[in-house]
Design an enzyme around this catalytic site. Structure first.
Site, short mmCIF file in Angstrom:
data_model
loop_
_atom_site.label_atom_id
_atom_site.label_comp_id
_atom_site.label_asym_id
_atom_site.label_seq_id
_atom_site.Cartn_x
_atom_site.Cartn_y
_atom_site.Cartn_z
N GLU A 278 22.72 -4.76 -77.54
CA GLU A 278 23.23 -3.04 -77.51
C GLU A 278 24.14 -3.54 -76.20
O GLU A 278 23.74 -4.28 -75.75
CB GLU A 278 21.58 -2.52 -76.70
N LYS A 339 23.62 6.51 -80.04
CA LYS A 339 21.74 7.05 -79.61
C LYS A 339 21.65 8.00 -80.39
O LYS A 339 22.44 8.90 -78.62
CB LYS A 339 21.77 5.95 -78.76
N CYS A 389 17.90 -0.26 -78.86
CA CYS A 389 16.57 0.11 -78.57
C CYS A 389 14.82 0.53 -78.39
O CYS A 389 14.44 0.38 -78.61
CB CYS A 389 17.11 0.23 -76.67
#
Length: 516
Positions: A278, A339, A389
């Site tokens: 990430e 995301k 994540c």
């Protein structure tokens, strides 16, 4: 009278200590240390309160146990606040305590629910319904106000492969239900005695044996890896870049050199794709032609596409930041995922109009835009999805990629914010449940660790531990079937909620009008 009051205060103090101790034991069932057996008993004091006390004191008892549980479970947040915020120690524990108090409320509500149902249905039936109440509460906690499904009880068993195989039927919630059923059976033995508790104990025992039997049979029938056309070689890199230098503009060139060297090393294994962590590039990839050209040339030189975690920015006038993953080949960008589920108080501030002032407290608080599409990247013969994540803890989001056709999953993350605490290990412990839920392999690339491959059985191997720079390469199996959980999602939660509502209706009809 004075002796009676003193004895009552003594019993109350002992009760509070027992409830607090149970919360500590429950948290220790999770990584690390990961003493998984403790999960099967830690709820007994809270459920016992529900089986023997009125709803209000039961609510308080369960809340005490739950709050202590979450304070201990989330203790790793103190590292983040201490190193990356302006909050002085020990005030750093205040936001942890507030979050724990909120999450602990769900344990209290389950205890209170048992106490309320007991008055209309009896203690035996109330305890039998406790697993249904519990997983309904876990689901609500995972959705209310954006959701915070960290520490779902089923994750405590992430290393107990025979136990977690039932996740392919009902998700992580099936494992949580099983654990609470055993806790409730043990509570019934204490509260009701063996003569009255034996039906519930027998039912819980059958459930446990059947679940473990299903798990053992599944493990024997489904190997961790395959070869040939049903598998794909994947490589991940772990650069181990310290958080203190990751965002330093003067270090960008040095950091990119590390990434490039690791990528060329990974390419020697002839993977189909190389995964970067990430925000591997901390500048806007699409807005930096020189960087994009360098990475495109790198992909062309090694003949392998690269999945790059990077920042991005919307093209609209507002220009919101995005936490994104780009798939790059020798032709440039071939796919992008933004995301979808952001970290509260990390990537956005809930109720910003009221709580916006907290952004001045910590350097890790940002304001990102929300992605909209569960992108499946077009890798020849092996399309794959990526969760970034924190997103991996949301079962329904992860399921969306699989339903859209992902044959394996990637998880890219940066857990450097949490140092060498238990946080990265708890985060890793969610992946085995995601893998089993859909019988899908997961490749994980983490900045400072823990990078790993997770088999469809939930087995984690190999892995790169925290703060170790290196490369992992492995041929991983492609998903070959749809599980019950893939097809129906959270059906077990909905069924449990329906049973709870029906039981509440019966209890309301039958219970006496005694004061609360």
């Amino acid at each position: 009278m004075e002796r009676d009051a003193s004895a009552s205060r003594g019993r109350t103090a002992v009760s509070v200590l027992l409830l607090a101790a149970s919360g500590v034991l429950g948290a220790l069932a999770f990584p690390k240390p990961g003493w998984a057996a403790l999960a099967w008993v830690w709820l007994v004091p809270s459920l016992y309160s529900g089986a023997t006390r009125r709803p209000r004191p039961a609510l308080l008892d369960g809340w005490i146990a739950g709050t202590v549980f979450y304070v201990v479970l989330l203790r790793w947040l103190d590292y983040t606040f201490l190193h990356y915020s302006a909050i002085p120690w020990p005030v750093t524990w205040l936001p942890i305590a507030l979050l724990a108090a909120y999450c602990g409320l769900y344990t209290g509500l389950v205890a209170a629910g048992v106490a309320w149902l007991r008055r209309g249905l009896g203690a035996g039936w109330a305890l039998a319904l406790a697993p249904c109440l519990w997983i309904a509460g876990e689901w609500v906690r995972g959705h209310l106000m954006g959701g915070f499904p960290w520490g779902l009880l089923g994750y405590s068993q992430s290393a107990q492969l025979a136990v977690i195989q039932i996740a392919e039927l009902g998700g992580v919630y099936a494992v949580s239900l099983l654990i609470v059923a055993i806790n409730a059976a043990l509570t019934a033995l204490l509260a009701l005695g063996p003569a009255r508790a034996w039906p519930g104990v027998a039912a819980a025992t059958v459930l446990l044996v059947a679940s473990c039997g299903f798990g053992a049979r599944t493990l024997a029938a489904e190997p961790d890896a395959t070869a040939g056309s049903a598998s794909v070689p994947v490589a991940v890199i772990q650069p181990s870049i310290e958080q203190t230098i990751k965002w330093d503009p003067t270090r960008h060139a040095q950091i990119l050199d590390i990434y490039e060297a690791l990528t060329r090393e990974a390419a020697r294994s002839k993977p189909a794709v190389v995964l970067w962590p990430e925000t591997a590039t901390t500048i806007f990839l699409r807005g930096d032609p020189a960087l994009l050209e360098r990475l495109t040339r790198l992909s062309a030189a090694i003949g392998v596409p690269i999945l790059v975690g990077s920042l991005d920015r919307r093209d609209d006038p507002g220009g919101q930041f995005l936490n994104s993953a780009f798939l790059l080949s020798g032709q440039g960008i071939t796919g992008k995922y933004d995301k979808i589920h952001l970290v509260p108080f990390g990537e956005y501030v809930p109720l910003a109009g009221l709580l916006g002032f907290v952004k001045s407290w910590a350097e890790f608080i940002s304001e990102f835009g929300v992605g909209e599409v569960e992108t499946v990247f077009p890798l020849p013969g092996a399309p794959f999805g990526t969760v970034i994540c924190y997103e991996v803890i949301f079962p329904e989001l992860f399921r969306g990629f699989v339903v859209r056709g992902a044959s394996f999953m990637a998880n890219i993350t940066n857990d450097a914010w949490f140092g060498e605490t238990s946080g990265p290990w708890q985060h890793l412990g969610t992946l085995p449940l995601r893998a089993v839920e859909h019988r899908v392999a997961i490749a994980r690339a983490a900045n400072t660790g823990v990078s790993a491959f997770v088999a469809p059985t939930g087995r984690i191997e190999p892995m790169l531990p925290l703060l170790e720079r290196g490369v992992l390469a492995r041929r991983i199996p492609l998903r070959t079937r749809s599980t019950l959980y893939t097809r129906l999602g959270d059906w077990l939660v909905y069924l449990s909620a329906a049973l709870g509502v029906a039981a509440a209706g019966v209890a309301h009809y039958r219970r006496s009008p005694a004061p609360c």
